[in-house]
Design a protein around this motif. Structure first.
Motif, mmCIF file in Angstrom:
data_model
loop_
_atom_site.group_PDB
_atom_site.id
_atom_site.type_symbol
_atom_site.label_atom_id
_atom_site.label_comp_id
_atom_site.label_asym_id
_atom_site.label_seq_id
_atom_site.Cartn_x
_atom_site.Cartn_y
_atom_site.Cartn_z
ATOM 1 N N THR A 27 113.050 -17.261 5.816
ATOM 2 C CA THR A 27 114.375 -17.686 6.264
ATOM 3 C C THR A 27 114.533 -17.442 7.761
ATOM 4 O OG1 THR A 27 115.321 -17.291 4.088
ATOM 5 C CG2 THR A 27 116.859 -17.351 5.937
ATOM 6 N N ARG A 28 114.093 -16.264 8.239
ATOM 7 C CA ARG A 28 114.141 -15.986 9.682
ATOM 8 C C ARG A 28 113.278 -16.986 10.444
ATOM 9 N NH1 ARG A 28 114.299 -10.649 7.872
ATOM 10 N NH2 ARG A 28 112.039 -10.476 7.978
ATOM 11 N N TYR A 29 112.075 -17.230 9.943
ATOM 12 C CA TYR A 29 111.173 -18.188 10.581
ATOM 13 C C TYR A 29 111.807 -19.580 10.641
ATOM 14 C CZ TYR A 29 107.551 -21.751 10.652
ATOM 15 O OH TYR A 29 106.831 -22.877 10.922
ATOM 16 N N LEU A 30 112.347 -20.046 9.527
ATOM 17 C CA LEU A 30 112.944 -21.375 9.479
ATOM 18 C C LEU A 30 114.127 -21.475 10.439
ATOM 19 C CD1 LEU A 30 112.980 -24.184 8.224
ATOM 20 C CD2 LEU A 30 114.418 -23.253 6.393
ATOM 21 N N GLY A 31 114.959 -20.450 10.488
ATOM 22 C CA GLY A 31 116.080 -20.443 11.414
ATOM 23 C C GLY A 31 115.619 -20.528 12.858
ATOM 24 N N GLN A 32 114.574 -19.785 13.196
ATOM 25 C CA GLN A 32 114.037 -19.831 14.557
ATOM 26 C C GLN A 32 113.471 -21.209 14.873
ATOM 27 O OE1 GLN A 32 111.237 -16.625 14.452
ATOM 28 N NE2 GLN A 32 112.780 -15.083 14.939
ATOM 29 N N GLU A 33 112.776 -21.804 13.924
ATOM 30 C CA GLU A 33 112.217 -23.138 14.134
ATOM 31 C C GLU A 33 113.321 -24.173 14.363
ATOM 32 O OE1 GLU A 33 109.008 -24.705 14.255
ATOM 33 O OE2 GLU A 33 108.534 -22.640 14.779
ATOM 34 N N ILE A 34 114.385 -24.085 13.582
ATOM 35 C CA ILE A 34 115.501 -25.028 13.734
ATOM 36 C C ILE A 34 116.119 -24.877 15.126
ATOM 37 C CG2 ILE A 34 117.854 -25.555 12.957
ATOM 38 C CD1 ILE A 34 116.801 -24.967 10.081
ATOM 39 N N ALA A 40 121.018 -27.336 17.268
ATOM 40 C CA ALA A 40 121.915 -27.059 16.149
ATOM 41 C C ALA A 40 122.974 -26.045 16.582
ATOM 42 C CB ALA A 40 121.122 -26.509 14.961
ATOM 43 N N PRO A 41 124.241 -26.378 16.434
ATOM 44 C CA PRO A 41 125.292 -25.433 16.822
ATOM 45 C C PRO A 41 125.363 -24.262 15.842
ATOM 46 C CG PRO A 41 126.264 -27.371 15.819
ATOM 47 C CD PRO A 41 124.791 -27.636 15.931
ATOM 48 N N ASP A 42 125.756 -23.114 16.351
ATOM 49 C CA ASP A 42 125.923 -21.914 15.533
ATOM 50 C C ASP A 42 127.274 -22.008 14.826
ATOM 51 O OD1 ASP A 42 126.186 -19.411 14.419
ATOM 52 O OD2 ASP A 42 125.591 -18.341 16.223
ATOM 53 N N ARG A 43 127.267 -22.086 13.520
ATOM 54 C CA ARG A 43 128.510 -22.240 12.750
ATOM 55 C C ARG A 43 129.029 -20.918 12.175
ATOM 56 N NH1 ARG A 43 130.014 -27.231 14.291
ATOM 57 N NH2 ARG A 43 128.555 -28.826 13.656
#
Length: 70
Positions: A27-34, A40-43
Motif C-alpha cells: 500500500t505504501r509502495y502503491l501510494g508512492q508510485e501514484i 493526484a491531489p491529497d484528499r
C-alpha cells in the motif's frame, strides 16, 4: 522510480497472498508510485471524503483488535 522489495517469509501468507505486513508495504509502495507518476491531489481531511477516513479508522481498529498491527 521507486522500487519495492519484499521477502517471502515475513510478507506473504503463502506464495501468492500478502499478509498484513506485506499488504502495508504494498500500500505504501502503491501510494508512492501514484504520487510519483500522476498529479493526484491529497484528499485526506477533505470533508467530501469523510466516509473514506471513517472506513480507514474502522480498519485500523479491527487490525488492532485482531493483534495484527505488530
Amino acid at each position: 522510480m521507486i522500487t519495492w522489495i519484499w521477502t517471502l517469509r515475513p510478507d506473504f501468507n503463502d506464495p501468492s497472498h500478502l499478509n498484513y505486513s506485506g499488504s502495508c508495504k504494498f500500500t505504501r509502495y502503491l501510494g508512492q508510485e501514484i504520487l510519483y507518476r500522476f498529479d493526484a491531489p491529497d484528499r485526506r481531511r477533505d470533508e467530501r471524503y469523510e466516509s473514506w477516513d471513517r472506513h480507514a479508522e474502522n480498519v485500523r481498529n479491527d487490525v488492532r483488535e485482531l493483534g495484527c498491527d505488530q
